[in-house]
Motif scaffolding. Structure first.
Motif, PDB file in Angstrom:
ATOM      1  N   ALA A  91      43.442  -2.187 -21.056  1.00 33.50           N
ATOM      2  CA  ALA A  91      43.473  -1.041 -21.977  1.00 33.50           C
ATOM      3  C   ALA A  91      44.855  -0.395 -21.996  1.00 33.50           C
ATOM      4  CB  ALA A  91      42.410  -0.024 -21.580  1.00 33.50           C
ATOM      5  N   VAL A  92      45.473  -0.285 -20.825  1.00 35.21           N
ATOM      6  CA  VAL A  92      46.838   0.238 -20.763  1.00 35.21           C
ATOM      7  C   VAL A  92      47.780  -0.653 -21.557  1.00 35.21           C
ATOM      8  CG1 VAL A  92      48.793   0.690 -19.232  1.00 35.21           C
ATOM      9  CG2 VAL A  92      46.498   1.426 -18.571  1.00 35.21           C
ATOM     10  N   SER A  93      47.617  -1.960 -21.415  1.00 34.87           N
ATOM     11  CA  SER A  93      48.465  -2.903 -22.143  1.00 34.87           C
ATOM     12  C   SER A  93      48.288  -2.746 -23.649  1.00 34.87           C
ATOM     13  CB  SER A  93      48.141  -4.332 -21.721  1.00 34.87           C
ATOM     14  OG  SER A  93      48.925  -5.265 -22.417  1.00 34.87           O
ATOM     15  N   ALA A  94      47.043  -2.620 -24.093  1.00 36.73           N
ATOM     16  CA  ALA A  94      46.789  -2.458 -25.530  1.00 36.73           C
ATOM     17  C   ALA A  94      47.349  -1.146 -26.058  1.00 36.73           C
ATOM     18  CB  ALA A  94      45.288  -2.535 -25.800  1.00 36.73           C
ATOM     19  N   SER A  95      47.358  -0.108 -25.225  1.00 38.05           N
ATOM     20  CA  SER A  95      47.824   1.212 -25.666  1.00 38.05           C
ATOM     21  C   SER A  95      49.341   1.340 -25.662  1.00 38.05           C
ATOM     22  CB  SER A  95      47.223   2.299 -24.773  1.00 38.05           C
ATOM     23  OG  SER A  95      47.792   2.274 -23.471  1.00 38.05           O
TER      24      SER A  95
ATOM     25  N   SER B 144      55.118  -4.324 -27.699  1.00 34.30           N
ATOM     26  CA  SER B 144      53.829  -3.639 -27.805  1.00 34.30           C
ATOM     27  C   SER B 144      52.785  -4.530 -28.463  1.00 34.30           C
ATOM     28  CB  SER B 144      53.994  -2.351 -28.611  1.00 34.30           C
ATOM     29  OG  SER B 144      54.897  -1.472 -27.997  1.00 34.30           O
ATOM     30  N   LEU B 145      53.159  -5.189 -29.543  1.00 37.87           N
ATOM     31  CA  LEU B 145      52.211  -6.054 -30.234  1.00 37.87           C
ATOM     32  C   LEU B 145      51.803  -7.236 -29.357  1.00 37.87           C
ATOM     33  CD1 LEU B 145      53.749  -6.054 -33.824  1.00 37.87           C
ATOM     34  CD2 LEU B 145      51.729  -4.810 -33.015  1.00 37.87           C
ATOM     35  N   THR B 146      52.750  -7.780 -28.607  1.00 36.24           N
ATOM     36  CA  THR B 146      52.423  -8.883 -27.693  1.00 36.24           C
ATOM     37  C   THR B 146      51.450  -8.420 -26.618  1.00 36.24           C
ATOM     38  OG1 THR B 146      54.599  -9.872 -28.069  1.00 36.24           O
ATOM     39  CG2 THR B 146      53.394 -10.574 -26.107  1.00 36.24           C
ATOM     40  N   CYS B 147      51.711  -7.228 -26.052  1.00 33.14           N
ATOM     41  CA  CYS B 147      50.805  -6.683 -25.027  1.00 33.14           C
ATOM     42  C   CYS B 147      49.413  -6.448 -25.593  1.00 33.14           C
ATOM     43  CB  CYS B 147      51.379  -5.382 -24.474  1.00 33.14           C
ATOM     44  SG  CYS B 147      52.831  -5.587 -23.429  1.00 33.14           S
TER      45      CYS B 147
ATOM     46  N   VAL C 117      37.342  -0.083 -24.934  1.00 29.23           N
ATOM     47  CA  VAL C 117      37.482   0.677 -26.184  1.00 29.23           C
ATOM     48  C   VAL C 117      37.680   2.162 -25.902  1.00 29.23           C
ATOM     49  CG1 VAL C 117      36.284   1.402 -28.275  1.00 29.23           C
ATOM     50  CG2 VAL C 117      36.231  -0.997 -27.584  1.00 29.23           C
ATOM     51  N   PHE C 118      36.825   2.740 -25.068  1.00 27.09           N
ATOM     52  CA  PHE C 118      36.926   4.179 -24.820  1.00 27.09           C
ATOM     53  C   PHE C 118      38.216   4.532 -24.079  1.00 27.09           C
ATOM     54  CE2 PHE C 118      32.146   4.099 -25.197  1.00 27.09           C
ATOM     55  CZ  PHE C 118      32.117   4.817 -26.379  1.00 27.09           C
ATOM     56  N   LEU C 119      38.624   3.678 -23.164  1.00 29.14           N
ATOM     57  CA  LEU C 119      39.868   3.950 -22.453  1.00 29.14           C
ATOM     58  C   LEU C 119      41.058   3.812 -23.402  1.00 29.14           C
ATOM     59  CD1 LEU C 119      40.644   4.810 -19.641  1.00 29.14           C
ATOM     60  CD2 LEU C 119      40.878   2.414 -18.995  1.00 29.14           C
ATOM     61  N   TYR C 120      41.017   2.831 -24.291  1.00 29.07           N
ATOM     62  CA  TYR C 120      42.075   2.698 -25.297  1.00 29.07           C
ATOM     63  C   TYR C 120      42.156   3.956 -26.156  1.00 29.07           C
ATOM     64  CZ  TYR C 120      44.452   1.257 -29.559  1.00 29.07           C
ATOM     65  OH  TYR C 120      45.298   1.204 -30.646  1.00 29.07           O
ATOM     66  N   LEU C 121      41.012   4.490 -26.577  1.00 25.83           N
ATOM     67  CA  LEU C 121      41.010   5.693 -27.408  1.00 25.83           C
ATOM     68  C   LEU C 121      41.583   6.887 -26.656  1.00 25.83           C
ATOM     69  CD1 LEU C 121      37.541   5.336 -29.167  1.00 25.83           C
ATOM     70  CD2 LEU C 121      39.794   4.936 -30.158  1.00 25.83           C
ATOM     71  N   ALA C 122      41.267   7.004 -25.369  1.00 26.03           N
ATOM     72  CA  ALA C 122      41.817   8.107 -24.585  1.00 26.03           C
ATOM     73  C   ALA C 122      43.324   7.968 -24.388  1.00 26.03           C
ATOM     74  CB  ALA C 122      41.112   8.182 -23.226  1.00 26.03           C
ATOM     75  N   LEU C 123      43.809   6.744 -24.279  1.00 25.83           N
ATOM     76  CA  LEU C 123      45.225   6.511 -23.989  1.00 25.83           C
ATOM     77  C   LEU C 123      46.104   6.543 -25.232  1.00 25.83           C
ATOM     78  CD1 LEU C 123      44.899   3.593 -21.402  1.00 25.83           C
ATOM     79  CD2 LEU C 123      45.399   5.986 -20.916  1.00 25.83           C
ATOM     80  N   THR C 124      45.517   6.425 -26.412  1.00 27.32           N
ATOM     81  CA  THR C 124      46.323   6.394 -27.638  1.00 27.32           C
ATOM     82  C   THR C 124      46.331   7.718 -28.380  1.00 27.32           C
ATOM     83  OG1 THR C 124      44.424   5.411 -28.794  1.00 27.32           O
ATOM     84  CG2 THR C 124      46.130   3.905 -27.991  1.00 27.32           C
ATOM     85  N   ILE C 125      45.891   8.785 -27.721  1.00 30.75           N
ATOM     86  CA  ILE C 125      46.012  10.119 -28.310  1.00 30.75           C
ATOM     87  C   ILE C 125      47.482  10.525 -28.396  1.00 30.75           C
ATOM     88  CG2 ILE C 125      45.468  12.567 -27.904  1.00 30.75           C
ATOM     89  CD1 ILE C 125      43.130  10.975 -28.926  1.00 30.75           C
ATOM     90  N   GLN C 126      48.338   9.869 -27.614  1.00 32.63           N
ATOM     91  CA  GLN C 126      49.770  10.171 -27.519  1.00 32.63           C
ATOM     92  C   GLN C 126      50.004  11.543 -26.882  1.00 32.63           C
ATOM     93  OE1 GLN C 126      50.554   8.817 -31.800  1.00 32.63           O
ATOM     94  NE2 GLN C 126      52.468   8.266 -30.802  1.00 32.63           N
TER      95      GLN C 126
END
Length: 720
Positions: A217-221, A679-682, A169-178
Motif C-alpha cells: 500500500a505504501v508503494s502504491a501511494s 511512482s507508476l512503477t511502484c 485499499v483502505f490503507l491506500y486511501l488513508a495514505l493518499t490524502i496527501q
C-alpha cells in the motif's frame, strides 16, 4: 448507526448551522473543491494550476488527487451553490464512514454488535474530532475515516478472516490524502496491530503477511507522496528532520482524566490561552465510568487478544504529550482522535466480553471515577464549577439508566441509551462553545459572492492582510464584496495569484512576504513593483500580472500617490472604500504568453495553456528566457528534442539558457510531478503483489475436496 450519526449532525446544526463550514473548510477546502471540480469537468487533471502561484501545485497540496472518493467530491462540488450545505453533506458521509470503521474494529476484536455500535457513534462526536477535524481540518477527517477501516481489515487479515485486498485499499486511501498525520498514524496503527497479533498468536507468518500488504500500500501511494518528498526543498516544509518541543497544543497526560465529563475545558496552551473553552479532550460520557464494570481478572487472562488496541492507545497517549513538532508533524493534540478511537474500542470490547453490571462495589467504583472526573475538570476551570456539577449529575443519571436497562431489558437496550445520549450532549457542547477565532465568516452561496464581487478578468495579485479586517467588515456588503482572503477567489472563478496553502513555495513567499493564507505584509507593494536585477524587469512583469489590488486599510494613501510606471489606478464603482485597483496602462503585448522576459534570444509567443508548451527560438550569441512560472521541481526543457537544463531566477522564476548558434529551434517546456515514472512503477508492482497475495489467500482457504458417495434421496414424509 448511520441514522444516529445523522441525528447527531442535525443536533449540531441546530446549535450552530455553520459548525461544519469554518476556518480551513471555508478558506481552503471548499474553494479548492470548486476549482478542482471545474478543472476535472473541463477534462484537465489538475496536478498543477500554473496561474495560481501560491497554492497551485496540487501534487503537493492536501488535495488527494489520487484518491477516488476525493475526486468524486471535486466532481460534484461545482453543482452546489451553497458551500456550507455541500461541506456539511460531504462531512456527514465521511463521519458515517468513520463510525462504521470504528464499529468494524470492535467486531474484529470480538465485541458484541450493540457495544460496537456505541463506540462507532460516539467517535464522530468526541471532542477534538467534532470541534476541529470535522469542523475545519477536512484532510484529518477523511484520513481518519479510512484509517479505521484499514485497522479493522488489518486485524481480520492477520487472523485469517479476510483477504489482503480490503487492507490494501483502505490503507491506500488513508495514505493518499496527501497529509502527513494520517500517513504516520497509519504506520503507527499497523505496527501496533502487528505487535499485538504476534503477542496473541505467537506466529510470524500472519505478521509478515500483514506487513507485506502494508508495504505494498505504501508503494502504491508513492504516486501521491513522492512528489511531496522530492519538492520539499523549495517549500516551507523543507526541514523534515527537526524535532523540538513547545507547549502549544501539547496535552498533559492528566487531561485524559477529563475524557468523560461533557463540561470539561482542558488546561493546556492553545489559541485561547491556557484554559481552552472547547471540550478538546472529551471522548464519551460513559468511557471512564464503564471501567468499573469490567471483570478485570477475566480481561487480564485474555489480554493478548486485545493487546494491539492497548499498544496503539499507549503510543497515541505518549504522542499527545509531545514533542511539539517532529519534522512537519506539529501540534500533538491533533493525535487526540487516535487516542479516542483506541480507548472507545478498548472499553467497548472489554464491556462486551467481560462486562458485569451488578454489585454495589462496582457502582461505588463508578461513583469514585466520576468524582475524579469532576476534580480534574474543576482543577482545570474552577470558574465553571456549576457546569461541572450539572455534568456530573447527567453522567450519573445516564449511567444509572444504562445499568437498570442492562439488568432488566438486556444489553441492546442499555447500549441504545448509551448511544442516544451522545446526541443531546453534542448539541449542548456546540451550543455553549464560543466561535473559533480562526473562522473567516465567509458567505455561503457562490452566486451571492459572484454578484457582489468585481468582475476581474486576467491575472490578479492582491496585497491585503486578514488582520486588518474588523469583525463587522466580514460581510458581502463589507470586505467580502471586494477582498478575496484565503482561497476565496476560487469560489468566484477568478485567477488570483494568492491562495491558501500549508505548503508554500518558500522563495516566492519570501519575495512578496506572502503568508499561508495569501495575506501580505505592508512592504509587499514595494516588492511587487521592484526590479529583479538579473533581468532588469519588475516582478509584476515577470509574473505577467494584469492587475494589482490593494487593501485600503493596509495602504490608505496609495491611491493618492502616483501609480508605478506603466500602471494606473482604476475605479470600480461600489468598491472604492475597500480597495485600490492598479491596472496596466497598456495591456500585455501577447496575452497568454508564457515568456516573461528574453535576453539575447528571439522567441515566438509560447501559449501558456496546459503543462506542455512549445515555441520557436533563435539566438546567435546565446541568451536566456524567463518564464512566467514558479520554478517547481518537475520541469524539463528540450531544444530540438535535446535536454536543456532549467534554472531559477531569484530562486522563483523558471528560466532556461539558450545556447549560441540556435536558429528556429523548437523549445518545449513540460512539467510532470517529480518521480512520476518511479511512482507508476511502484504502483504497478504493488498491484501485482497484492494480486499474488490474494491468490495465495484464496488458494490456502480452498476446502480440500472429499469423495463421499451420494446417498439416494429419501421420500418425503406424508402430511399428517
Amino acid at each position: 448507526m448511520s441514522a444516529a450519526v445523522l441525528a447527531g449532525y442535525l443536533a449540531v446544526l441546530l446549535a450552530d448551522p455553520r459548525h461544519f463550514y469554518t476556518d480551513d473548510t471555508e478558506a481552503q477546502y471548499a474553494p479548492m473543491w470548486q476549482l478542482l471540480g471545474a478543472e476535472l469537468r473541463a477534462g484537465r487533471f489538475p496536478a498543477m494550476v500554473p496561474w495560481e502561484w501560491m497554492a497551485g501545485n496540487y501534487s503537493l497540496e492536501e488535495a488527494g488527487l489520487y484518491n477516488p472518493p476525493q475526486l468524486l467530491v471535486y466532481l460534484l462540488a461545482p453543482s452546489f451553490d451553497n458551500l456550507a450545505l455541500y461541506a456539511t453533506a460531504v462531512k456527514l458521509v465521511f463521519s458515517v464512514i468513520a463510525a462504521l470503521g470504528v464499529f468494524r474494529i470492535c467486531l474484529a476484536y470480538g465485541a458484541r454488535a450493540p457495544w460496537a455500535a456505541v463506540a462507532g457513534v460516539a467517535f464522530p462526536f468526541s471532542g477534538w474530532f467534532l470541534f476541529f477535524d470535522e469542523a475545519s481540518w477536512f484532510t484529518s477527517h477523511t484520513g481518519t475515516a479510512w484509517l479505521v477501516h484499514a485497522w479493522a481489515s488489518a486485524v481480520r487479515y492477520a487472523r485469517g478472516e479476510a483477504g489482503p485486498i480490503p487492507l490494501f485499499v483502505f490503507l491506500y486511501l488513508a495514505l493518499t490524502i496527501q497529509y502527513a498525520f494520517p500517513a504516520v498514524e497509519s504506520g503507527l496503527m499497523i505496527a501496533a496491530v502487528a505487535a499485538g497479533e504476534y503477542v496473541y498468536r505467537r506466529q510470524w507468518a500472519p505478521v509478515l503477511r500483514l506487513l507485506g500488504v502494508a508495504g505494498l500500500a505504501v508503494s502504491a501511494s508513492m504516486i501521491a507522496n513522492l512528489p511531496i518528498l522530492l519538492s520539499s526543498q523549495v517549500t516551507w516544509r523543507g526541514d523534515v528532520s527537526s524535532i523540538y518541543n513547545d507547549p502549544f497544543l501539547t496535552v498533559p497526560w492528566s487531561e485524559s482524566l477529563n475524557a468523560s465529563l461533557p463540561s470539561t475545558v482542558p488546561a493546556f496552551t492553545a489559541w485561547w490561552g491556557h484554559v481552552q473553552p472547547l471540550p478538546m479532550v472529551y471522548i464519551a460520557w460513559f468511557l471512564i465510568p464503564a471501567l468499573a464494570f469490567v471483570d478485570w481478572r477475566a480481561a487480564a487472562r485474555a489480554a493478548a487478544q486485545w493487546s494491539g488496541i492497548a499498544l496503539f492507545a499507549l503510543a497515541a497517549l505518549l504522542w499527545t504529550a509531545g514533542p511539539g513538532a517532529i519534522g512537519p508533524l506539529r501540534w500533538p493534540a491533533r493525535v487526540l482522535p487516535m487516542l479516542a478511537i483506541a480507548l472507545l474500542v478498548l472499553v467497548c470490547v472489554l464491556i462486551s466480553r467481560y462486562g458485569v453490571f451488578t454489585g454495589s462495589r462496582r457502582m461505588g467504583a463508578a461513583a469514585a471515577l466520576i468524582a475524579v472526573l469532576f476534580l480534574r475538570s474543576f482543577s482545570a476551570a474552577p470558574k465553571l464549577v456549576e457546569r461541572h456539577l450539572v455534568a456530573v449529575l447527567v453522567v450519573a443519571a445516564l449511567g444509572a439508566g444504562v445499568l437498570w436497562l442492562a439488568r432488566t431489558r438486556g444489553v441492546t437496550a442499555a447500549a441504545t441509551l448509551t448511544l442516544l445520549a451522545t446526541i443531546p450532549i453534542a448539541y449542548t457542547q456546540v451550543a455553549i462553545a464560543p466561535l473559533t477565532p480562526m473562522s473567516y465568516g465567509f458567505p455561503e452561496r457562490r452566486s451571492e459572492m459572484t454578484a457582489a464581487f468585481p468582475d476581474f478578468g486576467g491575472r490578479t495579485l492582491q496585497l491585503a492582510d486578514r488582520i486588518m479586517l474588523r469583525a463587522e467588515d466580514r460581510t458581502l456588503e463589507g470586505a467580502y464584496g471586494s477582498i478575496a482572503l484565503g482561497s476565496y477567489a476560487k469560489n468566484l472563478g477568478l485567477k488570483y495569484v494568492n491562495g491558501y496553502t500549508p505548503v508554500g513555495h518558500a522563495a516566492f513567499a519570501g519575495l512578496l512576504c506572502m503568508a499561508w493564507d495569501g495575506g501580505t505584509c505592508p512592504d509587499a507593494y514595494r516588492r511587487a513593483f521592484a526590479v529583479e536585477p538579473s533581468s532588469d524587469t519588475p516582478i509584476v512583469d515577470l509574473m505577467m500580472l494584469d492587475r494589482v489590488v490593494l487593501q485600503r486599510s493596509q495602504y490608505p494613501d496609495a491611491g493618492n500617490q502616483p501609480a508605478p510606471t506603466g500602471w494606473t489606478f482604476v475605479t470600480y464603482p461600489g468598491h472604492e472604500n475597500r480597495i485600490w485597483v492598479l491596472e496596466r496602462v497598456e495591456p500585455l503585448p501577447h496575452p497568454g504568453d508564457l515568456i516573461a522576459h528574453e535576453s539575447g534570444v528571439i522567441a515566438a509567443p509560447m501559449p501558456e495553456g496546459g503543462l506542455t508548451n512549445t515555441t520557436t527560438v533563435s539566438s546567435g550569441t546565446g541568451g536566456r528566457i524567463v518564464f512566467s512560472r514558479l520554478a517547481w521541481p518537475g520541469y524539463t526543457a528540450t531544444l530540438n528534442n535535446r535536454d536543456l537544463p532549467t534554472r531559477a531566477v531569484a530562486d522563483t522564476f523558471l528560466a532556461v539558457d539558450i545556447p549560441p548558434g540556435t536558429h528556429n529551434a523548437t523549445l518545449t517546456l513540460s512539467w510532470r510531478p517529480p518521480g512520476l515514472p518511479v511512482s507508476l512503477t511502484c504502483a504497478l508492482l504493488a498491484l501485482l503483489g497484492v494480486t499474488a497475495l490474494q491468490w495465495w489467500y484464496r488458494r490456502t482457504r480452498r476446502p480440500t475436496p472429499t469423495h463421499v458417495p451420494i446417498a439416494p434421496a429419501l421420500p418425503a414424509p406424508p402430511h399428517s
